[in-house]
Design a protein around this motif. Structure first.
Motif, mmCIF file in Angstrom:
data_model
loop_
_atom_site.group_PDB
_atom_site.id
_atom_site.type_symbol
_atom_site.label_atom_id
_atom_site.label_comp_id
_atom_site.label_asym_id
_atom_site.label_seq_id
_atom_site.Cartn_x
_atom_site.Cartn_y
_atom_site.Cartn_z
ATOM 1 N N GLY A 138 -47.231 3.701 -8.227
ATOM 2 C CA GLY A 138 -47.239 3.272 -9.613
ATOM 3 C C GLY A 138 -45.857 3.332 -10.221
ATOM 4 O O GLY A 138 -44.878 3.685 -9.571
ATOM 5 N N SER A 139 -45.797 2.954 -11.492
ATOM 6 C CA SER A 139 -44.545 2.926 -12.243
ATOM 7 C C SER A 139 -44.565 4.044 -13.277
ATOM 8 O O SER A 139 -45.528 4.172 -14.028
ATOM 9 N N TYR A 140 -43.504 4.849 -13.303
ATOM 10 C CA TYR A 140 -43.441 6.008 -14.182
ATOM 11 C C TYR A 140 -42.146 6.013 -14.984
ATOM 12 O O TYR A 140 -41.074 5.752 -14.434
ATOM 13 N N ARG A 141 -42.247 6.316 -16.256
ATOM 14 C CA ARG A 141 -41.067 6.411 -17.129
ATOM 15 C C ARG A 141 -40.086 7.436 -16.562
ATOM 16 O O ARG A 141 -40.470 8.361 -15.861
ATOM 17 N N THR A 142 -38.849 7.285 -16.922
ATOM 18 C CA THR A 142 -37.791 8.134 -16.383
ATOM 19 C C THR A 142 -37.557 9.409 -17.184
ATOM 20 O O THR A 142 -36.827 10.277 -16.749
ATOM 21 N N ARG A 143 -38.127 9.517 -18.375
ATOM 22 C CA ARG A 143 -37.801 10.679 -19.216
ATOM 23 C C ARG A 143 -38.158 12.030 -18.607
ATOM 24 O O ARG A 143 -37.321 12.904 -18.560
ATOM 25 N N PRO A 144 -39.394 12.284 -18.157
ATOM 26 C CA PRO A 144 -39.668 13.632 -17.667
ATOM 27 C C PRO A 144 -39.142 13.828 -16.237
ATOM 28 O O PRO A 144 -39.368 12.979 -15.366
ATOM 29 N N PRO A 145 -38.447 14.946 -15.975
ATOM 30 C CA PRO A 145 -38.044 15.251 -14.601
ATOM 31 C C PRO A 145 -39.235 15.811 -13.835
ATOM 32 O O PRO A 145 -40.313 16.007 -14.393
ATOM 33 N N GLY A 146 -39.029 16.070 -12.566
ATOM 34 C CA GLY A 146 -40.092 16.637 -11.743
ATOM 35 C C GLY A 146 -39.517 17.138 -10.439
ATOM 36 O O GLY A 146 -38.299 17.229 -10.273
ATOM 37 N N PRO A 147 -40.390 17.440 -9.474
ATOM 38 C CA PRO A 147 -39.900 17.940 -8.185
ATOM 39 C C PRO A 147 -39.007 16.930 -7.472
ATOM 40 O O PRO A 147 -38.233 17.289 -6.593
ATOM 41 N N PHE A 148 -39.094 15.678 -7.853
ATOM 42 C CA PHE A 148 -38.284 14.596 -7.272
ATOM 43 C C PHE A 148 -36.875 14.560 -7.856
ATOM 44 O O PHE A 148 -36.040 13.779 -7.433
ATOM 45 N N GLY A 149 -36.598 15.391 -8.858
ATOM 46 C CA GLY A 149 -35.328 15.330 -9.597
ATOM 47 C C GLY A 149 -35.564 14.575 -10.876
ATOM 48 O O GLY A 149 -36.451 14.919 -11.654
ATOM 49 N N GLY A 150 -34.808 13.508 -11.082
ATOM 50 C CA GLY A 150 -35.034 12.664 -12.251
ATOM 51 C C GLY A 150 -34.126 13.001 -13.410
ATOM 52 O O GLY A 150 -32.968 13.368 -13.229
ATOM 53 N N ASN A 151 -34.667 12.882 -14.608
ATOM 54 C CA ASN A 151 -33.900 13.064 -15.847
ATOM 55 C C ASN A 151 -33.692 14.560 -16.110
ATOM 56 O O ASN A 151 -34.293 15.141 -16.991
ATOM 57 N N MET A 152 -32.795 15.142 -15.338
ATOM 58 C CA MET A 152 -32.563 16.579 -15.431
ATOM 59 C C MET A 152 -31.495 16.928 -16.461
ATOM 60 O O MET A 152 -31.499 18.016 -17.005
ATOM 61 N N ASP A 153 -30.537 16.028 -16.679
ATOM 62 C CA ASP A 153 -29.422 16.292 -17.599
ATOM 63 C C ASP A 153 -28.796 17.665 -17.361
ATOM 64 O O ASP A 153 -28.512 18.405 -18.297
ATOM 65 N N VAL A 154 -28.586 18.011 -16.097
ATOM 66 C CA VAL A 154 -27.940 19.285 -15.754
ATOM 67 C C VAL A 154 -26.430 19.075 -15.785
ATOM 68 O O VAL A 154 -25.867 18.433 -14.896
ATOM 69 N N LYS A 155 -25.795 19.603 -16.826
ATOM 70 C CA LYS A 155 -24.366 19.362 -17.029
ATOM 71 C C LYS A 155 -23.486 19.972 -15.948
ATOM 72 O O LYS A 155 -22.300 19.702 -15.894
ATOM 73 N N HIS A 156 -24.074 20.759 -15.053
ATOM 74 C CA HIS A 156 -23.308 21.378 -13.978
ATOM 75 C C HIS A 156 -23.305 20.535 -12.699
ATOM 76 O O HIS A 156 -22.703 20.934 -11.702
ATOM 77 N N LEU A 157 -23.953 19.364 -12.712
ATOM 78 C CA LEU A 157 -23.943 18.474 -11.544
ATOM 79 C C LEU A 157 -22.669 17.626 -11.540
ATOM 80 O O LEU A 157 -22.701 16.411 -11.379
ATOM 81 N N THR A 158 -21.550 18.283 -11.716
ATOM 82 C CA THR A 158 -20.246 17.633 -11.767
ATOM 83 C C THR A 158 -19.669 17.499 -10.353
ATOM 84 O O THR A 158 -20.288 17.914 -9.369
ATOM 85 N N LYS A 159 -18.466 16.957 -10.284
ATOM 86 C CA LYS A 159 -17.752 16.811 -9.017
ATOM 87 C C LYS A 159 -17.764 18.137 -8.262
ATOM 88 O O LYS A 159 -17.495 19.192 -8.829
#
Length: 190
Positions: free
Chosen positions: A144-165
């Motif tokens: 199915g098709s799922y909105r991107t807003r909620p994150p989950g075990p797959f990752g997704g919209n995490m907005d983790v500011k520490h995922l830098t270089k």
């Protein structure tokens, strides 16, 4: 080194979308991302024009990237090697989709000029840039098709500011090939 351009984007998780590229484990890939509005916001756009964009297109994803041999039960190791911006960014408030409903009664749009590793887009203030990917994940196991807003075990919209270089992210492979997607790149986050 592989490259995946932003000419095709998706605005939902959907494991039926065919991969745009297949890479081998250990390969590097440059993923070009559209801004989170899927190219609707442009430098200098007015707040009146911003109010008219299609907010259902928020979180444009580039991908999917299949990793040859990845299968459910595996773990995908993603090493962030670098980020590069294109000289501008934007931030906004949409009172209809705010996490603080009732706190804002009108739309807001601010444009940022990015110069190397900093911005001086607010008078008297210099802010350091710490770019990261706001949405980074593999396709969900569910059909199915799922909105991107909620994150989950797959990752997704995490907005983790520490995922830098230099960061490393581990995600479970939930479908054949993993089908990695990325989008919603940030220049910095408080």
């Amino acid at each position: 080194m592989h490259t995946l351009d932003k000419s095709i984007t998706y605005n939902a998780w959907d494991n039926s979308i065919a991969p745009r590229i297949e890479i081998e484990p250990g390969d590097s890939i440059l993923i070009e991302m559209e801004d989170s509005s899927d190219g609707q916001v442009t430098p200098g756009m007015s707040v009146e024009a911003f109010k008219k964009i299609d907010f259902d297109l928020i979180h444009a994803l580039t991908g999917p990237v299949a990793i040859n041999g990845a299968k459910p039960g595996d773990t995908l190791k993603i090493e962030i090697l670098d980020y590069a911006h294109k000289g501008w960014a934007w931030q906004s408030i949409n009172p209809e989709k705010s996490f603080l409903p009732g706190e804002f009664d009108d739309f807001y749009l601010h444009h940022w000029t990015l110069d190397g590793g900093q911005t001086k887009s607010m008078p008297g203030i210099t802010l350091a840039l710490h770019p990261f990917c706001g949405v980074l994940g593999v396709q969900r196991a569910e059909k199915g098709s799922y909105r991107t807003r909620p994150p989950g075990p797959f990752g997704g919209n995490m907005d983790v500011k520490h995922l830098t270089k230099g960061s490393v992210l581990y995600l479970p492979v939930l479908v054949e090939g993993g089908l990695l997607c990325a989008g919603d790149a940030h220049a910095a986050q408080g």
